[in-house]
Design a protein around this motif. Structure first.
Motif, PDB file in Angstrom:
ATOM      1  N   LEU A   1      44.160  36.576  29.277  1.00  0.00           N
ATOM      2  CA  LEU A   1      43.931  37.649  30.245  1.00  0.00           C
ATOM      3  C   LEU A   1      42.465  37.717  30.655  1.00  0.00           C
ATOM      4  N   PHE A   2      41.567  37.756  29.681  1.00  0.00           N
ATOM      5  CA  PHE A   2      40.160  37.944  30.017  1.00  0.00           C
ATOM      6  C   PHE A   2      39.555  36.697  30.652  1.00  0.00           C
ATOM      7  N   PHE A   3      40.102  35.526  30.341  1.00  0.00           N
ATOM      8  CA  PHE A   3      39.665  34.321  31.040  1.00  0.00           C
ATOM      9  C   PHE A   3      40.017  34.425  32.520  1.00  0.00           C
ATOM     10  N   GLN A   4      41.249  34.816  32.803  1.00  0.00           N
ATOM     11  CA  GLN A   4      41.681  34.956  34.192  1.00  0.00           C
ATOM     12  C   GLN A   4      40.912  36.078  34.888  1.00  0.00           C
ATOM     13  N   TYR A   5      40.680  37.175  34.189  1.00  0.00           N
ATOM     14  CA  TYR A   5      39.936  38.304  34.750  1.00  0.00           C
ATOM     15  C   TYR A   5      38.509  37.888  35.099  1.00  0.00           C
ATOM     16  N   ASN A   6      37.887  37.120  34.224  1.00  0.00           N
ATOM     17  CA  ASN A   6      36.526  36.659  34.474  1.00  0.00           C
ATOM     18  C   ASN A   6      36.473  35.723  35.682  1.00  0.00           C
ATOM     19  N   THR A   7      37.493  34.889  35.836  1.00  0.00           N
ATOM     20  CA  THR A   7      37.551  33.997  36.986  1.00  0.00           C
ATOM     21  C   THR A   7      37.698  34.789  38.289  1.00  0.00           C
ATOM     22  N   ALA A   8      38.502  35.847  38.245  1.00  0.00           N
ATOM     23  CA  ALA A   8      38.727  36.660  39.441  1.00  0.00           C
ATOM     24  C   ALA A   8      37.544  37.551  39.771  1.00  0.00           C
ATOM     25  N   SER A   9      36.876  38.085  38.760  1.00  0.00           N
ATOM     26  CA  SER A   9      35.758  39.001  39.004  1.00  0.00           C
ATOM     27  C   SER A   9      34.783  38.948  37.833  1.00  0.00           C
TER      28      SER A   9
END
Length: 222
Positions: A1-9
């Motif tokens: 989740l946080f990997f994807q979140y970091n990529t998005a924002s």
């Protein structure tokens, strides 16, 4: 989740790391309260960096004298349900089974930051809807288990669908089981460099997800 979140924002995650995360250490046998000592409502999500912890809860909601105990190991987490609901309760504290290094995520702080970034907020809301459906299935009628729902494979799939699939289609997951979306969809303001406009707040909330089978009595998913 946080990997994807970091990529998005990346900016949003930087704010989370500096404003909503804290690191604590605990000695063997020390109790760690994710809710505060005067309440059972979860206020933190836990990431175990080093060591081992255990958590006891009733095997059946109606029989508090019979407890089961589950372990949490290095690189595992607990309490994620508190991010996606406004009231999730925990039976008691976690207990360090060895010396531990722990990251605590302030869930209220996380939600406050998330609302400031509308584009990634949509993805988080879509993820949260799927996660709470998973919690309902995994609890098997025992809401005390909700705090321990942390399947790596499940959250990886949910994050991929929310941040890759849902954002491309610009639609929420279908709610055929009677659930409703975790937050109302908002238009994003995107700056010239592709980042989100940090001055805008997203309407809606990450707290409004209602799985088709809401566990009772200790996890309020309404």
């Amino acid at each position: 989740l946080f990997f994807q979140y970091n990529t998005a924002s990346h900016t949003a995650v930087r704010h989370v790391c500096t404003q909503a995360l804290s690191e604590v250490s605990s000695a063997c046998g020390q109790e760690v309260f994710l809710s505060g000592q005067s309440t059972k409502v979860l206020k933190h999500m836990l990431f175990l960096l080093e060591g081992a912890m255990k958590h006891g809860f009733p095997s059946d909601p109606g029989y508090h004298h019979k407890l089961v105990e589950e372990n949490i190991g290095k690189n595992e987490w607990a309490g994620e349900v508190a991010i996606w609901t406004d009231k999730a309760e925990i039976y008691g504290p976690f207990v360090a089974a060895s010396c531990c290094d722990i990251l605590l995520l302030d869930t209220c702080g996380f939600r406050s930051i998330a609302r400031q970034f509308p584009r990634s907020f949509f993805c988080l809301a879509a993820y949260g809807e799927r996660f709470l459906r998973h919690v309902t299935d995994a609890c098997h009628g025992n809401p005390w288990r909700a705090v321990l729902c942390s399947s790596f494979d499940a959250v990886t799939d949910f994050a991929h669908m929310a941040f890759d699939t849902d954002i491309l289609s610009a639609t929420r997951p279908s709610s055929t089981d009677g659930s409703r979306a975790a937050g109302s969809q908002t238009s994003s303001s995107v700056s010239a460099d592709g980042g989100e406009d940090e001055g805008r707040n997203a309407s809606g909330s990450l707290l409004g997800v209602v799985p088709g089978e809401t566990p009772e009595p200790n996890v309020d998913l309404q």
